[in-house]
Design an enzyme around this catalytic site. Structure first.
Site, short mmCIF file in Angstrom:
data_model
loop_
_atom_site.label_atom_id
_atom_site.label_comp_id
_atom_site.label_asym_id
_atom_site.label_seq_id
_atom_site.Cartn_x
_atom_site.Cartn_y
_atom_site.Cartn_z
N ARG A 137 0.82 -1.21 0.00
CA ARG A 137 0.00 0.00 0.00
C ARG A 137 0.86 1.26 0.00
O ARG A 137 0.47 2.28 -0.50
CB ARG A 137 -0.90 -0.02 1.24
CG ARG A 137 -1.82 1.16 1.34
CD ARG A 137 -2.90 0.95 2.37
NE ARG A 137 -2.37 0.69 3.68
CZ ARG A 137 -3.10 0.32 4.72
NH1 ARG A 137 -4.39 0.13 4.58
NH2 ARG A 137 -2.56 0.12 5.89
N TYR A 138 2.03 1.20 0.63
CA TYR A 138 2.92 2.36 0.70
C TYR A 138 4.07 2.15 -0.28
O TYR A 138 4.39 1.01 -0.64
CB TYR A 138 3.48 2.50 2.12
CG TYR A 138 2.42 2.70 3.18
CD1 TYR A 138 1.81 3.94 3.36
CD2 TYR A 138 2.02 1.65 3.99
CE1 TYR A 138 0.84 4.12 4.34
CE2 TYR A 138 1.05 1.82 4.98
CZ TYR A 138 0.46 3.05 5.15
OH TYR A 138 -0.50 3.23 6.11
N CYS A 150 -3.37 -17.05 15.30
CA CYS A 150 -2.86 -16.23 16.40
C CYS A 150 -2.89 -17.08 17.68
O CYS A 150 -3.60 -18.07 17.74
CB CYS A 150 -3.74 -15.00 16.62
SG CYS A 150 -3.82 -13.96 15.16
N CYS A 154 -8.22 -11.31 19.32
CA CYS A 154 -8.70 -10.01 19.80
C CYS A 154 -10.05 -9.76 19.15
O CYS A 154 -10.17 -9.84 17.92
CB CYS A 154 -7.73 -8.90 19.40
SG CYS A 154 -6.01 -9.30 19.74
S1 SF4 Z 1 -5.23 -8.14 16.36
FE1 SF4 Z 1 -5.24 -10.01 17.62
S2 SF4 Z 1 -6.51 -11.46 16.46
FE2 SF4 Z 1 -5.90 -9.84 15.04
S3 SF4 Z 1 -4.05 -10.55 14.02
FE3 SF4 Z 1 -3.41 -9.35 15.80
S4 SF4 Z 1 -3.20 -10.90 17.45
FE4 SF4 Z 1 -4.40 -11.83 15.83
#
Ligand code: SF4
Length: 412
Positions: A137-138, A150, A154
């Protein structure tokens, strides 16, 4: 204007004493896993194997789940998986439904509500992907998405369309195409490994990937973006650090949002990375009931410096589908920045940014410090609100005479 809910994550603004408590380093402890051996608990693979991934496990370990959380947990795997490491779960206060750790990883039913302006790819990454898994993008740098997994998830994740594989996103984890693209574009001097979380790859796989990138002559600078140091500090082993230090200059951006995430385990992990010569920065997302309070944010950025981590960015929460309940207004974000700049160490002050919806990139957002730029002066204010003048002609040239007396209405 109605005041926004200012919160420590416990419903009350912090008192002086609670500020001291927030800055204190404590261990996450063992909690439910008190009879697990030291060796297992400190083994990152054991932590991954014992992640909380089902509603039943969550109900057993956190019997105080609210109806909104229980309903959210039942739906979680249709959008973004439920996943929490035992270590991180121990940071949750089971007695506090507004616990700032809880808000970040426990699903809520509100995630299923999508506002018309929310998107599955809010910062337009897919439209800037020349090959799958690479975002260009940049002009001089690329984002290399090396995995779709992950350690924990989140609830406000900008890449929830991609990570956890809950939505069957078409992710290609072969690196050949991405590396070939980088090698064929000499303007790319900076590669940021992200995902998902790159530190979920084994040491061998990560070393092989970093070696291939280092072999490209125009790649000057490598970065790793990772949430692992706060979700799974056990992963930051001496062996990993010894391997990473072979690829300097290599920086790491960690992700932490609240001072309670900065435990003794995290501080020790950061120390190992810093001792390996890896410059560390932190990215936070501004989140309701987590860090939407200037005192909490100040405790967080000061504590980061104590962990040898420079606060780098505070992100305005992206317009990801189902995140409205966590979003804080830009006005509130500016208020927080106003209370950081000048009020604490400059190194502790991150840049507040909005990642422009649709793919415009990061835009810095700052309180106004330049009040006017007149014919013979720039009028500025400092962090205390005091006004000063910097003599300069409007075209930037030096003045031949002192600025004239300010006429009152001009300042207003
Ligand atoms: S924000 Fe949290 S869920 Fe999203 S990629 Fe990063 S660690 Fe994984």
């Amino acid at each position: 204007m109605q005041a926004e809910n200012s919160s420590t994550g416990r419903g009350e603004p912090p008192s002086g004493n609670s500020m001291q408590a927030l800055k204190k380093f404590t261990s996450a402890g063992r909690g439910y896993w008190h009879d697990v051996s030291e060796k297992d608990w400190n083994d990152w693979r054991w932590q991954l194997k014992h992640r909380i991934t089902t509603v039943e496990q969550l109900q057993k370990l956190l019997p105080t789940l609210t109806p909104e959380e229980l309903a959210g947990a039942k739906l979680a795997n249709t959008k973004l998986a439920l996943g929490i490491t035992p270590y991180f779960l121990n940071l949750i206060d089971p007695a506090d439904e507004h616990c700032p750790i809880r808000q970040q990883v426990i699903p809520r039913i509100e995630e299923s509500h999508t506002a018309p302006w929310e998107m599955s790819d809010p910062v337009g990454e897919d439209s800037h992907s020349p090959v799958p898994g690479l975002v260009h993008r940049y002009p001089d740098r690329v984002l290399f998405l090396v995995t779709d997994r992950c350690a924990a998830y989140c609830r406000y994740c900008t890449r929830s369309r991609l990570v956890s594989n809950a939505t069957g996103y078409d992710f290609h984890p072969e690196f050949d195409k991405q590396i070939a693209y980088i090698a064929a574009h000499p303007e790319i001097r900076d590669v940021l490994l992200s995902g998902g979380d790159p530190l979920l790859l084994s040491d061998d796989k990560l070393e092989s990937l970093l070696s291939r990138l280092r072999a490209i002559p125009h790649v000057e600078f490598l970065r790793i973006g990772s949430r692992i140091p706060t979700f799974l500090p056990q992963r930051i082993t001496p062996e990993l650090c010894a391997m990473l230090k072979k690829f300097h200059p290599l920086f790491m951006s960690i992700h932490s949002n609240h001072p309670r995430e900065l435990t003794t385990e995290v501080r020790d992990a950061m120390g190992r990375l810093a001792d390996a010569g890896i410059p560390l920065g932190n990215q936070s997302v501004l989140l309701k009931h987590v860090n939407d309070d200037a005192d909490v944010m100040k405790a967080h950025v000061q504590k980061l410096l104590m962990c040898r981590v420079k606060p780098y960015y505070i992100y305005q929460c992206d317009l990801i589908s189902g995140s409205a309940h966590l979003r804080v207004s830009v006005r509130k974000g500016l208020e927080i920045m106003e209370k950081l700049r000048g009020h604490t160490t400059g190194y502790a002050v991150p840049q507040y940014v909005i990642d422009a919806p649709g793919g415009g990139g990061k835009v810095p957002i700052n309180p106004e410090y330049v009040l006017s730029h007149n014919a013979d002066r720039v009028v500025i204010r400092n962090f205390e609100g005091k006004i000063f003048e910097y003599p300069e002609a409007a075209d930037g040239s030096p003045l031949s005479a002192p600025p004239k007396e300010i006429v009152e209405p001009e300042l207003v």
